[in-house]
Design a protein around this motif. Structure first.
Motif, PDB file in Angstrom:
ATOM      1  N   GLU A  90      26.999 -21.512   3.243  1.00 59.58           N
ATOM      2  CA  GLU A  90      26.274 -21.430   4.499  1.00 59.58           C
ATOM      3  C   GLU A  90      27.203 -21.039   5.638  1.00 59.58           C
ATOM      4  OE1 GLU A  90      24.240 -25.066   5.161  1.00 59.58           O
ATOM      5  OE2 GLU A  90      23.018 -24.911   3.357  1.00 59.58           O
ATOM      6  N   SER A  91      26.794 -20.000   6.387  1.00 53.04           N
ATOM      7  CA  SER A  91      27.602 -19.558   7.519  1.00 53.04           C
ATOM      8  C   SER A  91      27.743 -20.661   8.555  1.00 53.04           C
ATOM      9  CB  SER A  91      26.986 -18.309   8.156  1.00 53.04           C
ATOM     10  OG  SER A  91      25.663 -18.555   8.585  1.00 53.04           O
ATOM     11  N   GLN A  92      26.728 -21.513   8.669  1.00 54.67           N
ATOM     12  CA  GLN A  92      26.784 -22.596   9.647  1.00 54.67           C
ATOM     13  C   GLN A  92      27.920 -23.565   9.337  1.00 54.67           C
ATOM     14  OE1 GLN A  92      25.147 -22.707  12.392  1.00 54.67           O
ATOM     15  NE2 GLN A  92      25.911 -24.681  13.120  1.00 54.67           N
ATOM     16  N   ALA A  93      28.175 -23.799   8.051  1.00 55.85           N
ATOM     17  CA  ALA A  93      29.257 -24.705   7.670  1.00 55.85           C
ATOM     18  C   ALA A  93      30.612 -24.140   8.085  1.00 55.85           C
ATOM     19  CB  ALA A  93      29.223 -24.952   6.163  1.00 55.85           C
ATOM     20  N   TYR A  94      30.784 -22.840   7.929  1.00 59.71           N
ATOM     21  CA  TYR A  94      32.022 -22.197   8.370  1.00 59.71           C
ATOM     22  C   TYR A  94      32.130 -22.227   9.898  1.00 59.71           C
ATOM     23  CZ  TYR A  94      33.372 -20.376   3.786  1.00 59.71           C
ATOM     24  OH  TYR A  94      33.788 -20.256   2.469  1.00 59.71           O
ATOM     25  N   ALA A  95      30.998 -22.033  10.568  1.00 61.91           N
ATOM     26  CA  ALA A  95      30.996 -22.086  12.032  1.00 61.91           C
ATOM     27  C   ALA A  95      31.362 -23.481  12.524  1.00 61.91           C
ATOM     28  CB  ALA A  95      29.627 -21.673  12.564  1.00 61.91           C
ATOM     29  N   GLU A  96      30.893 -24.494  11.827  1.00 60.20           N
ATOM     30  CA  GLU A  96      31.242 -25.865  12.198  1.00 60.20           C
ATOM     31  C   GLU A  96      32.729 -26.132  11.998  1.00 60.20           C
ATOM     32  OE1 GLU A  96      28.641 -28.313   9.906  1.00 60.20           O
ATOM     33  OE2 GLU A  96      26.864 -27.787  11.096  1.00 60.20           O
ATOM     34  N   ARG A  97      33.300 -25.531  10.969  1.00 62.36           N
ATOM     35  CA  ARG A  97      34.749 -25.669  10.758  1.00 62.36           C
ATOM     36  C   ARG A  97      35.510 -24.984  11.895  1.00 62.36           C
ATOM     37  NH1 ARG A  97      37.516 -26.655   5.899  1.00 62.36           N
ATOM     38  NH2 ARG A  97      35.608 -27.785   5.364  1.00 62.36           N
ATOM     39  N   LEU A  98      35.009 -23.853  12.357  1.00 63.93           N
ATOM     40  CA  LEU A  98      35.629 -23.177  13.502  1.00 63.93           C
ATOM     41  C   LEU A  98      35.506 -24.030  14.757  1.00 63.93           C
ATOM     42  CD1 LEU A  98      36.991 -20.715  14.770  1.00 63.93           C
ATOM     43  CD2 LEU A  98      34.724 -19.664  15.001  1.00 63.93           C
ATOM     44  N   LEU A  99      34.372 -24.676  14.949  1.00 64.30           N
ATOM     45  CA  LEU A  99      34.205 -25.564  16.103  1.00 64.30           C
ATOM     46  C   LEU A  99      35.224 -26.690  16.066  1.00 64.30           C
ATOM     47  CD1 LEU A  99      32.566 -26.498  18.595  1.00 64.30           C
ATOM     48  CD2 LEU A  99      31.123 -27.814  17.003  1.00 64.30           C
ATOM     49  N   LEU A 100      35.419 -27.273  14.900  1.00 65.07           N
ATOM     50  CA  LEU A 100      36.419 -28.327  14.757  1.00 65.07           C
ATOM     51  C   LEU A 100      37.798 -27.808  15.144  1.00 65.07           C
ATOM     52  CD1 LEU A 100      37.145 -31.204  13.674  1.00 65.07           C
ATOM     53  CD2 LEU A 100      37.544 -30.124  11.457  1.00 65.07           C
TER      54      LEU A 100
END
Length: 288
Positions: A90-100
């Motif tokens: 899921e792209s959202q999971a990668y985006a959340e890692r970027l947010l972190l």
């Protein structure tokens, strides 16, 4: 590898020593990255593609780049970054890692640049956290195959995984410059591409391939209202020009610019042109 190749790669290693791999750790998650060490209120964050890594932005890190602070991350499963534990497709999971990542580094209002698969992550991030982005640049953006049938997605994923299982990273490194660069690319560009391909990790690459086949960049970016720059290497044989033009078309405020004499990895092959276009777009006024 020939003796000449070993010597050239040693030279790249020596250049990268000026920008050593750093490690951010939070919530048992590690993210490795490189930065140019410049202290500035203008920060550009670079996201690499599926066959690459933070070291692919070497020429950008070496450049004065208008006095900006430059940060290049290693996506989950690349460099020393932790793999995705859940929802790897899921792209959202990668985006959340970027947010972190950007939260840990206390970055605010970043200029976000994503190349190829990195553009998918950038678009997913922009969809959820547009307030954290000052400008968005997508370089030879991969669209993802989220709208394709399950049969096609499974075939594409299996083919990607087969590539790294059958040929290994060394075999992929031999092929990658032919796919990512134009026919007239300089030796330095070849070396940077191969250097990064040789550092791929099997599971990180496989998870990224799963991200690629499941994502839909157009769906993520179509309601984004802030400025978007779409850069496209005119000799790209990976992403068709019409795909890049589609990205620019669906964005509500966009600029589309070609980079001549460049293939898919346009920022590597034509680093000076890439820098000029990006700095012009973000309106950076910091004197070199």
């Amino acid at each position: 590898m020939t003796n000449d190749s070993v010597e050239r790669f040693q030279q790249i290693t020596a250049r990268l020593a000026q920008y050593p791999l750093q490690l951010m750790t939070e919530k048992e998650i590690a993210i490795s990255y490189r930065e140019n060490g410049v202290k500035s209120t203008t920060t550009i964050v670079f996201l690499h593609g599926i066959g690459s890594g933070s070291a692919s932005w070497l020429q950008q890190l070496e450049s004065k780049f208008g006095g900006c602070r430059l940060i290049a991350w290693d996506a989950p499963g690349y460099g020393d970054s932790s793999l995705m534990a859940d929802s790897p497709s899921e792209s959202q999971a990668y985006a959340e890692r970027l947010l972190l990542f950007i939260t840990h580094l206390q970055l605010d209002k970043i200029h976000l640049v994503g190349h190829s698969l990195g553009a998918i992550v950038a678009a997913a991030f922009a969809k959820s956290w547009p307030d954290k982005i000052q400008s968005l640049t997508l370089v030879n953006p991969a669209l993802g195959y989220g709208k394709s049938s399950k049969k096609i997605r499974d075939e594409l994923l299996n083919a990607r995984i087969a590539d790294i299982e059958k040929t290994g990273v060394e075999g992929m490194a031999n092929i990658s410059p032919l796919r990512l660069l134009s026919a007239n690319a300089q030796q330095t560009a070849f070396d940077i591409v191969q250097f990064n391909t040789r550092r791929l990790r099997h599971y990180g690459y496989s998870q990224a391939a799963s991200l690629l086949v499941s994502s839909d960049l157009i769906a993520d970016i179509e309601n984004y209202t802030k400025p978007v720059l779409v850069l496209y290497g005119a000799e790209d044989i990976v992403v068709p020009e019409e795909n890049a033009l589609l990205v620019a078309k669906v964005c509500q405020s966009s600029i589309f610019q070609k980079i001549p004499d460049a293939g898919h990895a346009a920022y590597i092959e034509q680093a000076n042109v890439f820098e000029r276009l990006l700095l012009s777009f973000i309106g950076n006024k910091i004197k070199q």
